[in-house]
Design a protein around this motif. Sequence first.
Motif, PDB file in Angstrom:
ATOM      1  N   PHE A 183       0.856  -1.187   0.000  1.00  0.00           N
ATOM      2  CA  PHE A 183       0.000   0.000   0.000  1.00  0.00           C
ATOM      3  C   PHE A 183       0.888   1.232   0.000  1.00  0.00           C
ATOM      4  N   PHE A 184       0.284   2.429   0.044  1.00  0.00           N
ATOM      5  CA  PHE A 184       1.024   3.654   0.380  1.00  0.00           C
ATOM      6  C   PHE A 184       0.062   4.639   1.020  1.00  0.00           C
ATOM      7  N   THR A 185       0.572   5.468   1.902  1.00  0.00           N
ATOM      8  CA  THR A 185      -0.287   6.269   2.772  1.00  0.00           C
ATOM      9  C   THR A 185      -1.090   7.326   2.031  1.00  0.00           C
ATOM     10  N   THR A 186      -0.570   7.821   0.892  1.00  0.00           N
ATOM     11  CA  THR A 186      -1.279   8.878   0.163  1.00  0.00           C
ATOM     12  C   THR A 186      -2.144   8.326  -0.964  1.00  0.00           C
ATOM     13  N   CYS A 187      -2.341   7.032  -0.996  1.00  0.00           N
ATOM     14  CA  CYS A 187      -3.150   6.385  -2.034  1.00  0.00           C
ATOM     15  C   CYS A 187      -4.581   6.930  -2.011  1.00  0.00           C
ATOM     16  N   VAL A 209      -1.446   7.846 -13.230  1.00  0.00           N
ATOM     17  CA  VAL A 209      -2.562   7.452 -12.362  1.00  0.00           C
ATOM     18  C   VAL A 209      -2.558   8.292 -11.099  1.00  0.00           C
ATOM     19  N   ASN A 210      -3.720   8.399 -10.472  1.00  0.00           N
ATOM     20  CA  ASN A 210      -3.833   9.157  -9.233  1.00  0.00           C
ATOM     21  C   ASN A 210      -2.910   8.570  -8.163  1.00  0.00           C
ATOM     22  N   GLY A 211      -2.090   9.426  -7.584  1.00  0.00           N
ATOM     23  CA  GLY A 211      -1.177   8.989  -6.533  1.00  0.00           C
ATOM     24  C   GLY A 211       0.193   8.591  -7.041  1.00  0.00           C
ATOM     25  N   GLY A 212       0.301   8.301  -8.349  1.00  0.00           N
ATOM     26  CA  GLY A 212       1.596   7.993  -8.939  1.00  0.00           C
ATOM     27  C   GLY A 212       2.068   6.557  -8.797  1.00  0.00           C
ATOM     28  N   PHE A 213       1.281   5.711  -8.120  1.00  0.00           N
ATOM     29  CA  PHE A 213       1.651   4.313  -7.940  1.00  0.00           C
ATOM     30  C   PHE A 213       0.461   3.414  -8.253  1.00  0.00           C
ATOM     31  N   GLU A 214       0.789   2.200  -8.687  1.00  0.00           N
ATOM     32  CA  GLU A 214      -0.229   1.174  -8.906  1.00  0.00           C
ATOM     33  C   GLU A 214       0.119  -0.046  -8.068  1.00  0.00           C
ATOM     34  N   HIS A 215      -0.919  -0.727  -7.574  1.00  0.00           N
ATOM     35  CA  HIS A 215      -0.679  -1.967  -6.824  1.00  0.00           C
ATOM     36  C   HIS A 215      -1.974  -2.768  -6.774  1.00  0.00           C
ATOM     37  N   SER A 216      -1.837  -4.038  -6.451  1.00  0.00           N
ATOM     38  CA  SER A 216      -3.020  -4.886  -6.348  1.00  0.00           C
ATOM     39  C   SER A 216      -3.731  -4.623  -5.029  1.00  0.00           C
ATOM     40  N   GLY A 217      -4.991  -4.980  -4.995  1.00  0.00           N
ATOM     41  CA  GLY A 217      -5.757  -4.869  -3.753  1.00  0.00           C
ATOM     42  C   GLY A 217      -5.878  -6.212  -3.055  1.00  0.00           C
ATOM     43  N   LEU A 218      -4.844  -7.039  -3.186  1.00  0.00           N
ATOM     44  CA  LEU A 218      -4.894  -8.394  -2.647  1.00  0.00           C
ATOM     45  C   LEU A 218      -4.093  -8.529  -1.355  1.00  0.00           C
ATOM     46  N   PHE A 219      -4.538  -9.436  -0.508  1.00  0.00           N
ATOM     47  CA  PHE A 219      -3.842  -9.757   0.734  1.00  0.00           C
ATOM     48  C   PHE A 219      -3.270 -11.173   0.639  1.00  0.00           C
ATOM     49  N   ALA A 220      -2.036 -11.349   1.113  1.00  0.00           N
ATOM     50  CA  ALA A 220      -1.426 -12.678   1.199  1.00  0.00           C
ATOM     51  C   ALA A 220      -1.602 -13.213   2.613  1.00  0.00           C
ATOM     52  N   LEU A 221      -1.981 -14.480   2.720  1.00  0.00           N
ATOM     53  CA  LEU A 221      -2.187 -15.133   4.019  1.00  0.00           C
ATOM     54  C   LEU A 221      -1.056 -16.132   4.262  1.00  0.00           C
ATOM     55  N   ILE A 276      11.741  -3.260  -1.998  1.00  0.00           N
ATOM     56  CA  ILE A 276      10.311  -3.459  -1.770  1.00  0.00           C
ATOM     57  C   ILE A 276       9.602  -3.877  -3.059  1.00  0.00           C
ATOM     58  N   PHE A 277       9.955  -3.241  -4.176  1.00  0.00           N
ATOM     59  CA  PHE A 277       9.319  -3.597  -5.451  1.00  0.00           C
ATOM     60  C   PHE A 277       9.670  -5.031  -5.858  1.00  0.00           C
ATOM     61  N   ASP A 278      10.910  -5.428  -5.605  1.00  0.00           N
ATOM     62  CA  ASP A 278      11.300  -6.812  -5.893  1.00  0.00           C
ATOM     63  C   ASP A 278      10.549  -7.783  -4.980  1.00  0.00           C
ATOM     64  N   ASN A 305       4.708 -11.966  -5.927  1.00  0.00           N
ATOM     65  CA  ASN A 305       3.944 -11.878  -7.180  1.00  0.00           C
ATOM     66  C   ASN A 305       2.656 -11.081  -6.997  1.00  0.00           C
ATOM     67  N   LEU A 306       2.753 -10.033  -6.190  1.00  0.00           N
ATOM     68  CA  LEU A 306       1.660  -9.080  -6.006  1.00  0.00           C
ATOM     69  C   LEU A 306       2.103  -7.771  -6.658  1.00  0.00           C
ATOM     70  N   TYR A 307       1.441  -7.395  -7.727  1.00  0.00           N
ATOM     71  CA  TYR A 307       1.928  -6.292  -8.556  1.00  0.00           C
ATOM     72  C   TYR A 307       2.018  -4.972  -7.799  1.00  0.00           C
ATOM     73  N   ALA A 308       3.137  -4.279  -8.011  1.00  0.00           N
ATOM     74  CA  ALA A 308       3.324  -2.916  -7.529  1.00  0.00           C
ATOM     75  C   ALA A 308       4.215  -2.190  -8.536  1.00  0.00           C
ATOM     76  N   GLY A 309       3.859  -0.944  -8.866  1.00  0.00           N
ATOM     77  CA  GLY A 309       4.650  -0.195  -9.837  1.00  0.00           C
ATOM     78  C   GLY A 309       4.371   1.292  -9.763  1.00  0.00           C
ATOM     79  N   GLU A 310       5.249   2.062 -10.385  1.00  0.00           N
ATOM     80  CA  GLU A 310       5.060   3.507 -10.480  1.00  0.00           C
ATOM     81  C   GLU A 310       4.417   3.842 -11.809  1.00  0.00           C
ATOM     82  N   ASN A 311       3.511   4.819 -11.774  1.00  0.00           N
ATOM     83  CA  ASN A 311       2.842   5.270 -12.992  1.00  0.00           C
ATOM     84  C   ASN A 311       2.396   6.713 -12.786  1.00  0.00           C
ATOM     85  N   SER A 312       3.077   7.634 -13.443  1.00  0.00           N
ATOM     86  CA  SER A 312       2.790   9.054 -13.259  1.00  0.00           C
ATOM     87  C   SER A 312       1.420   9.449 -13.813  1.00  0.00           C
TER      88      SER A 312
END
Length: 228
Positions: free
Chosen positions: A87-91, A174-186, A156-158, A165-172
Amino acid sequence: MLKNKSYIGISLVVLIFGIYAVPKIVNRISDNEVVKGSRLDKVSDNSKENGKLFKIGPAPQFELTDQNNAIVSNKDYKGKVYLVEFFFTTCPTICPKMNRNMIAIQNHFFGNPNFGIASITIDPTNDTAPILKKHADDLGVRSSNWHFLTGDKKYIFDLANKGFNLYAGENSKVNGGFEHSGLFALIDKNGDIRCRKDDFGNPILYYDGLEKEGLKALQQDIAILLRE
């Protein structure tokens, strides 16, 4: 005459079948097994397998800094059932909903020392330990086993993309500048990633951190792993 013999032959076959089969049918009804057959038995067995939590494999190792400026690693979760999210706090998009669901999970298992959460920021430049501390306080985090983690961005990205294998990336764009999945690992007490299976018997791998169905499934499966 031939027709009469045919009727007699058919009658004998029916009589013999009745003598042989009827007692078996009665016994199966009395034993409550009337719906079972070789094919249905296999379906039943598969259903039992679907009730078990699938083991994907060992969760990747990590070592990061938490909101209290303490070094935290996967070893600190040894013997605990825990969740991992990125996640990130300013998302401005999915994180607030993920936060609410994670808080609900925290509250559901609050007081159990064998449950924990690891929330790993994908924006470590902004999300320093003090920022993460304020974020945790604002959310209403009460569990001492819930760590908000920061560190080197590439590391962290690695960890997200190659480790879990939970996607995270930068993308200027999109809102907030970052992309990531909304999934939780158990992860279970032994450090293995676990999950339930779908209606077709396939492992779901990760849990939806955005929807009520995912939240309900997680609460059920965390409880299962805590009893193991």
